[in-house]
Write a protein that holds these residues in place. Structure first.
Motif, mmCIF file in Angstrom:
data_model
loop_
_atom_site.group_PDB
_atom_site.id
_atom_site.type_symbol
_atom_site.label_atom_id
_atom_site.label_comp_id
_atom_site.label_asym_id
_atom_site.label_seq_id
_atom_site.Cartn_x
_atom_site.Cartn_y
_atom_site.Cartn_z
ATOM 1 N N GLY A 85 0.897 -1.089 -0.003
ATOM 2 C CA GLY A 85 0.034 0.009 -0.042
ATOM 3 C C GLY A 85 0.877 1.136 0.122
ATOM 4 N N LEU A 86 0.428 2.275 -0.658
ATOM 5 C CA LEU A 86 1.108 3.601 -1.029
ATOM 6 C C LEU A 86 0.540 4.793 -0.279
ATOM 7 C CD1 LEU A 86 2.279 3.040 -4.732
ATOM 8 C CD2 LEU A 86 3.648 2.256 -2.494
ATOM 9 N N GLU A 87 1.061 5.894 -0.636
ATOM 10 C CA GLU A 87 0.323 7.320 -0.300
ATOM 11 C C GLU A 87 -0.888 7.254 -1.170
ATOM 12 O OE1 GLU A 87 1.110 9.370 2.177
ATOM 13 O OE2 GLU A 87 3.341 8.645 2.433
ATOM 14 N N ASN A 88 -1.807 8.070 -0.802
ATOM 15 C CA ASN A 88 -2.874 8.656 -1.660
ATOM 16 C C ASN A 88 -3.811 7.465 -1.885
ATOM 17 O OD1 ASN A 88 -2.105 11.337 -1.550
ATOM 18 N ND2 ASN A 88 -0.812 10.613 -3.263
ATOM 19 N N GLY A 89 -3.848 6.161 -1.047
ATOM 20 C CA GLY A 89 -4.596 5.120 -1.242
ATOM 21 C C GLY A 89 -4.067 4.198 -2.437
ATOM 22 N N ASN A 90 -3.234 4.576 -3.034
ATOM 23 C CA ASN A 90 -2.640 3.672 -4.281
ATOM 24 C C ASN A 90 -1.753 2.481 -3.615
ATOM 25 O OD1 ASN A 90 -3.787 5.371 -6.211
ATOM 26 N ND2 ASN A 90 -2.169 6.505 -6.664
ATOM 27 N N SER A 128 -4.294 2.376 -8.438
ATOM 28 C CA SER A 128 -5.371 2.281 -7.218
ATOM 29 C C SER A 128 -5.327 0.729 -7.163
ATOM 30 C CB SER A 128 -6.633 2.638 -7.746
ATOM 31 O OG SER A 128 -7.234 2.226 -8.887
ATOM 32 N N PRO A 129 -5.711 0.170 -6.081
ATOM 33 C CA PRO A 129 -5.860 -1.231 -5.557
ATOM 34 C C PRO A 129 -6.837 -1.944 -6.590
ATOM 35 C CG PRO A 129 -5.717 0.095 -3.542
ATOM 36 C CD PRO A 129 -5.780 0.972 -4.630
ATOM 37 N N SER A 130 -7.958 -1.026 -6.655
ATOM 38 C CA SER A 130 -9.159 -1.873 -7.537
ATOM 39 C C SER A 130 -8.756 -2.008 -9.107
ATOM 40 C CB SER A 130 -10.399 -1.103 -7.693
ATOM 41 O OG SER A 130 -10.322 0.207 -7.998
ATOM 42 N N LYS A 131 -7.663 -1.345 -9.389
ATOM 43 C CA LYS A 131 -7.110 -1.373 -10.915
ATOM 44 C C LYS A 131 -6.119 -2.669 -11.201
ATOM 45 C CE LYS A 131 -8.041 3.071 -12.764
ATOM 46 N NZ LYS A 131 -7.497 4.283 -13.412
ATOM 47 N N LEU A 136 -9.048 -6.132 -4.289
ATOM 48 C CA LEU A 136 -8.060 -5.769 -3.462
ATOM 49 C C LEU A 136 -8.326 -4.537 -2.777
ATOM 50 C CD1 LEU A 136 -5.003 -6.139 -2.519
ATOM 51 C CD2 LEU A 136 -4.176 -4.760 -4.384
ATOM 52 N N ARG A 137 -8.163 -4.585 -1.364
ATOM 53 C CA ARG A 137 -8.024 -3.692 -0.636
ATOM 54 C C ARG A 137 -7.035 -3.488 0.440
ATOM 55 N NH1 ARG A 137 -11.707 -3.510 -3.459
ATOM 56 N NH2 ARG A 137 -13.824 -3.423 -3.468
ATOM 57 N N ILE A 138 -6.208 -2.294 0.489
ATOM 58 C CA ILE A 138 -4.841 -2.196 1.200
ATOM 59 C C ILE A 138 -4.599 -0.968 1.669
ATOM 60 C CG2 ILE A 138 -3.709 -1.862 -1.003
ATOM 61 C CD1 ILE A 138 -1.537 -3.547 0.025
ATOM 62 N N GLN A 139 -4.088 -0.784 2.715
ATOM 63 C CA GLN A 139 -3.711 0.637 3.374
ATOM 64 C C GLN A 139 -2.279 0.886 3.153
ATOM 65 O OE1 GLN A 139 -6.432 2.229 5.144
ATOM 66 N NE2 GLN A 139 -7.430 0.403 4.416
ATOM 67 N N LYS A 140 -2.085 2.145 3.461
ATOM 68 C CA LYS A 140 -0.704 2.658 3.403
ATOM 69 C C LYS A 140 0.290 1.751 4.257
ATOM 70 C CE LYS A 140 2.412 6.450 4.513
ATOM 71 N NZ LYS A 140 2.198 8.026 5.045
ATOM 72 N N GLY A 141 1.322 1.189 3.740
ATOM 73 C CA GLY A 141 2.313 0.498 4.385
ATOM 74 C C GLY A 141 2.134 -0.941 4.527
ATOM 75 N N GLU A 142 0.711 -1.428 4.154
ATOM 76 C CA GLU A 142 0.437 -2.801 4.176
ATOM 77 C C GLU A 142 0.757 -3.483 3.216
ATOM 78 O OE1 GLU A 142 -3.964 -5.114 5.403
ATOM 79 O OE2 GLU A 142 -3.928 -3.200 4.453
ATOM 80 N N MET A 143 1.298 -4.823 3.376
ATOM 81 C CA MET A 143 1.531 -5.691 2.236
ATOM 82 C C MET A 143 0.334 -6.831 2.236
ATOM 83 S SD MET A 143 4.826 -8.533 2.152
ATOM 84 C CE MET A 143 6.046 -7.237 1.754
ATOM 85 N N LYS A 144 0.166 -7.272 0.942
ATOM 86 C CA LYS A 144 -0.989 -8.202 0.702
ATOM 87 C C LYS A 144 -0.283 -9.347 -0.272
ATOM 88 C CE LYS A 144 -4.719 -6.545 2.848
ATOM 89 N NZ LYS A 144 -5.570 -7.453 3.629
ATOM 90 N N ILE A 145 -0.520 -10.570 -0.237
ATOM 91 C CA ILE A 145 -0.141 -11.452 -1.296
ATOM 92 C C ILE A 145 -1.294 -11.827 -1.937
ATOM 93 C CG2 ILE A 145 1.025 -13.825 -1.704
ATOM 94 C CD1 ILE A 145 2.907 -11.593 -0.431
ATOM 95 N N LEU A 146 -1.020 -11.914 -3.274
ATOM 96 C CA LEU A 146 -2.312 -12.402 -4.248
ATOM 97 C C LEU A 146 -1.802 -13.697 -4.807
ATOM 98 C CD1 LEU A 146 -2.871 -9.130 -4.029
ATOM 99 C CD2 LEU A 146 -3.812 -9.413 -6.131
#
Length: 211
Positions: A85-90, A128-131, A136-146
């Motif tokens: 997860g990045l700044e500005n919700g990206n 954006s996570p949805s793109k 995908l839903r993710i917060q700034k600094g969070e990590m997700k594995i797909l």
């Protein structure tokens, strides 16, 4: 009658593929917990694939019996993505590994780990996570594995069944056990793409792809 059969089989197949994804996620979350270095390796991914796909491929039916030939004509395939997860919700895809057992994989140790498959339904880049992926839903600094689970069935020259039939001569419909419906396909030879998303335990993954 055959249409109803296929509708029911399609639903069951989608459930099985989703279950493979959940199985892989669970295995990756736990396979290294008794090690000092808990970071997931390529060998861990191979073992996770081998174990998770048993719910679809009984015994050794996932593996090649000779180059490009398997008992069912198709084999495992998929992609493992790491997203931050990045700044500005990206969010940004940090790395991706593809696995498959379609080429020359007579055992779990020989499952191929390589670069991302372009026939994926997950998008690369920072966006954006949805793109990257709609769920995908993710917060700034969070990590997700797909975990993207699918199957490889190619009608290209050389791919075949253990019983000497060539995939070029057998429709994907027949290979996956349908009578009327065509199995969902992405690109030329990837079927049933399904994605499972999880938040990894500390120490399993970082910005460097597994080696």
């Amino acid at each position: 009658m055959w249409y109803l059969h296929d509708i029911s089989k399609m639903a069951r197949m989608r459930e099985k593929v989703k279950f493979v994804g959940y199985e892989m996620a669970n295995i990756l979350q736990n396979i290294s917990q008794n090690r000092v270095d808990k970071k997931i390796t390529k060998d861990d991914i191979k073992h996770a694939v081998a174990a998770a796909y048993l719910s679809v491929y009984q015994g050794k039916t996932m593996y090649t019996t000779s180059r490009l030939c398997t008992p069912l004509g198709h084999a495992s395939s998929g992609n493992l993505y790491c997203v931050k997860g990045l700044e500005n919700g990206n969010a940004s895809v940090i790395w991706c590994h593809r696995w498959h057992s379609a080429n020359n994989s007579p055992s779990p140790a020989e499952i191929t780990i390589e670069n991302r498959d372009s026939r994926s339904i997950v998008n690369m880049g920072s966006n954006s996570p949805s793109k990257i992926y709609p769920d995908l839903r993710i917060q700034k600094g969070e990590m997700k594995i797909l975990v993207e689970v699918c199957f490889h069935y190619s009608k290209s020259s050389g791919y075949g069944f253990t019983d000497s039939r060539m995939c070029a001569d057998v429709s994907s419909k027949t290979a996956f056990g349908f009578f009327v419906l065509n199995p969902p396909r992405k690109g030329d030879s990837i079927y049933f793409n399904t994605v499972v998303i999880f938040t990894p335990k500390p120490g399993l993954f970082d910005d460097t792809a597994p080696v």
